[in-house]
Motif scaffolding. Structure first.
Motif, mmCIF file in Angstrom:
data_model
loop_
_atom_site.group_PDB
_atom_site.id
_atom_site.type_symbol
_atom_site.label_atom_id
_atom_site.label_comp_id
_atom_site.label_asym_id
_atom_site.label_seq_id
_atom_site.Cartn_x
_atom_site.Cartn_y
_atom_site.Cartn_z
ATOM 1 N N THR A 25 53.022 72.666 102.036
ATOM 2 C CA THR A 25 53.260 72.358 100.627
ATOM 3 C C THR A 25 51.920 72.449 99.899
ATOM 4 O OG1 THR A 25 52.802 69.967 100.600
ATOM 5 C CG2 THR A 25 54.978 70.653 101.419
ATOM 6 N N CYS A 27 50.799 69.881 98.249
ATOM 7 C CA CYS A 27 50.480 68.480 97.998
ATOM 8 C C CYS A 27 49.510 67.929 99.037
ATOM 9 C CB CYS A 27 51.770 67.654 97.984
ATOM 10 S SG CYS A 27 51.506 65.935 97.520
ATOM 11 N N HIS A 107 56.704 67.862 92.860
ATOM 12 C CA HIS A 107 56.853 68.003 94.310
ATOM 13 C C HIS A 107 57.818 69.123 94.695
ATOM 14 C CE1 HIS A 107 54.132 64.925 95.325
ATOM 15 N NE2 HIS A 107 54.893 63.884 95.025
ATOM 16 N N ASP A 110 55.700 71.946 94.561
ATOM 17 C CA ASP A 110 54.796 71.923 95.715
ATOM 18 C C ASP A 110 55.419 72.631 96.911
ATOM 19 O OD1 ASP A 110 52.682 70.506 94.590
ATOM 20 O OD2 ASP A 110 53.455 68.552 95.186
ATOM 21 N N ARG A 195 47.527 71.561 90.249
ATOM 22 C CA ARG A 195 48.158 72.723 90.870
ATOM 23 C C ARG A 195 47.906 73.994 90.046
ATOM 24 N NH1 ARG A 195 49.598 67.476 92.485
ATOM 25 N NH2 ARG A 195 51.150 67.509 94.154
#
Length: 222
Positions: A25, A27, A107, A110, A195
């Motif tokens: 991911t 994250c 998320h 992500d 991001r």
């Protein structure tokens, strides 16, 4: 659960299921298993969730998250998909929408944008198709101003303005020189949460100021 948070919870669950356990991911270097454990911890263990933001509790949070990560992956996803337990603060009316719309959108991206198939073309970043429906885009835009000041304001070394393609702006940090980062609301949210290297945004301003910003906050192509 309210409309946007509910939809993003469902989308995030589907993306986690499709990616499978142990997939990458965006994250913090977490895999999908670790991200799913984090999501369950937030709603099921408020005693440990405080360590997400409070540094001296972070070790306890990490230990509890590791325990959740040892559960079978389908069980983790089921616990998240079912929503917060009745005694969780997230079960209070309006709390899901207020606290989770941005959380679950970020998320979900992500997971989605960590896939090898995901590509962001910095040369056509703003013109790229937007993947967020109009209602969610407006909800994200409405939450962007305080989040941008909290997340990017302390980090940015220059004045920073976030701008929608049609012209509406949010000032993330006062200062001279100013860099303007343009993108759709969802893309600006992703930039604000670090991001930016996977977001469809474009930075404009003095070249040296843009370089200083890119050293502190990721931008496409970096």
């Amino acid at each position: 659960m309210s409309h946007h948070a509910r939809n993003e919870r469902h989308r995030l669950t589907e993306l986690l299921a499709a990616a499978g356990p142990g997939a990458p991911t965006l994250c913090d270097g977490w895999t999908t298993t670790e991200l799913a454990a984090h999501l369950v911890l937030r709603e099921h263990r408020m005693d440990a969730a405080a360590g997400i933001r409070i540094a001296f509790l972070a070790d306890w949070t990490a230990k509890v998250q590791e325990r959740y990560a040892r559960l079978p992956y389908p069980r983790l996803l089921s616990m998240f998909s079912d929503g917060p337990p009745l005694l969780s603060p997230f079960a209070l009316p309006g709390a899901d929408e207020a606290a989770n719309t941005v959380e679950y959108y970020v998320h979900a991206e992500d997971v989605r944008r960590a896939s090898p198939e995901w590509r962001t073309d910095p040369g056509d970043a703003v013109g790229a198709a937007e993947d967020v429906d109009a209602g969610l885009a407006e909800a994200l835009w409405g939450k962007l101003s305080p989040l941008a000041r909290l997340e990017t304001g302390p980090t940015s070394p220059v004045g920073l303005v976030l701008r929608r393609p049609e012209g509406a702006t949010v000032e993330a940090r006062e200062g001279i020189p100013v860099v303007t980062v343009t993108g759709e609301p969802g893309e600006l949210v992703l930039f604000a949460f670090g991001r930016g290297s996977h977001a469809r945004v474009r930075a404009e301003g003095d070249a040296r100021a843009r370089a200083r910003l890119a050293e502190a906050l990721p931008l496409p192509g970096r």
